[in-house]
Write an enzyme that holds these catalytic residues in place. Sequence first.
Site, mmCIF file in Angstrom:
data_model
loop_
_atom_site.group_PDB
_atom_site.id
_atom_site.type_symbol
_atom_site.label_atom_id
_atom_site.label_comp_id
_atom_site.label_asym_id
_atom_site.label_seq_id
_atom_site.Cartn_x
_atom_site.Cartn_y
_atom_site.Cartn_z
ATOM 1 N N THR A 254 21.622 6.727 39.824
ATOM 2 C CA THR A 254 21.258 5.379 39.837
ATOM 3 C C THR A 254 21.944 4.866 41.000
ATOM 4 O O THR A 254 23.433 4.920 40.947
ATOM 5 C CB THR A 254 21.490 4.764 38.274
ATOM 6 O OG1 THR A 254 20.490 5.451 37.337
ATOM 7 C CG2 THR A 254 21.274 3.387 38.622
ATOM 8 N N PHE A 256 23.457 0.977 42.071
ATOM 9 C CA PHE A 256 23.784 -0.420 41.607
ATOM 10 C C PHE A 256 24.181 -1.125 42.660
ATOM 11 O O PHE A 256 24.700 -0.701 43.591
ATOM 12 C CB PHE A 256 25.014 -0.207 40.485
ATOM 13 C CG PHE A 256 24.683 0.643 39.277
ATOM 14 C CD1 PHE A 256 24.413 0.124 38.275
ATOM 15 C CD2 PHE A 256 24.873 1.922 39.183
ATOM 16 C CE1 PHE A 256 24.047 0.679 37.020
ATOM 17 C CE2 PHE A 256 24.445 2.834 38.085
ATOM 18 C CZ PHE A 256 24.373 2.089 36.896
#
Length: 354
Positions: A254, A256
């Site tokens: 992921t 960010f």
Amino acid sequence: MSDELLKLRNQIDHLDEEILARLAERARCAQRVGEIKHGNIYRPEREAQVLRRLADANPGPLPDEAVKKIFREIMSACLALEQPLRVAYLGPAGTFSESAARKHFGAAPNFLPTAAIDDVFRAVEAGNVDYGVVPVENSTEGAVGGTLDLLLANPLKICGEVKVRIHQQLLSRAEGIGAAKRLYSHAQSLAQCHEWLNRNLASLPRVPVASNAEAARLAAEDPESCAIAGEAAAELYGLNILAANIEDDPNNTTRFLVIARHDAGPSGQDKTSIVVSAPNRPGAMHSLLEPLARHGVDMTKLQSRPARGGLWEYVFYVDFKGHQEDPAVAAALKELNERAAFVKVLGSYPVAAI
């Protein structure tokens, strides 16, 4: 104890004292910088440059990633001597968003969990915190639409990025999988572990909840349950790891974004994010992208998103290498502004250093 071992231990003790003295000297220099600048001395581009330089100079045997993590914490602690940074993230405590915030800023800041992504944006815009950390895309599940919409609507800037490998753990108070009667998890984690769950826990009822940390909290209260969450949540809630790294894609990552009321200066290895709207005519998208190619700007992402202003209208989120102050990027952006119906520079920032 052998003479050689005693000699090595004495040498380590002496080196530790030397390191401590050097750390104190570094901290005093950082304090002086803060006095000269009359305020917070955190600069994303400066930290990225330091971490890259130290990795390039690393003689071993410590790996580069270990060196970067050590110096990240040193810089974090030195910054906190002036005033600890305040960092908001998508909570509650124990989420991957918290892990991303701590990975980027180190352990010294004051971390504030929030209930929703838009709360992170509001906290930063209102000045209640210095920085915010929000998820923007996952390698398996794709873009986080809410974050993209808020970047378009909000005046905040992107000043950094963090990439976190997402390792999902099956957690419980129980000692074995067979004791569980229900499974708590965030919907995205259920999707990321779909095949593993079908092979190993096909008949176990799955209960979607607001976050992985909430799943872990519920599992801590319910001895007949289990949860999918990360190692941080397991430690926070005192849960056993019944099965480790159950995500279907071992490279699941992921990305960010770090948001602030400012973006970052050039660091030498940067990325710029923009959002554009193409006029409604044939070849419009090609016309927008052509200046990037002609000026040698390397595009790394193109993401379409429905515009809220009208039916079947879209905006496009574009990431490319380079800083908006770089001559080639600046020239491409100038032409893009002349051609596009709408252009917003979301920020230029260092490529993730760790």
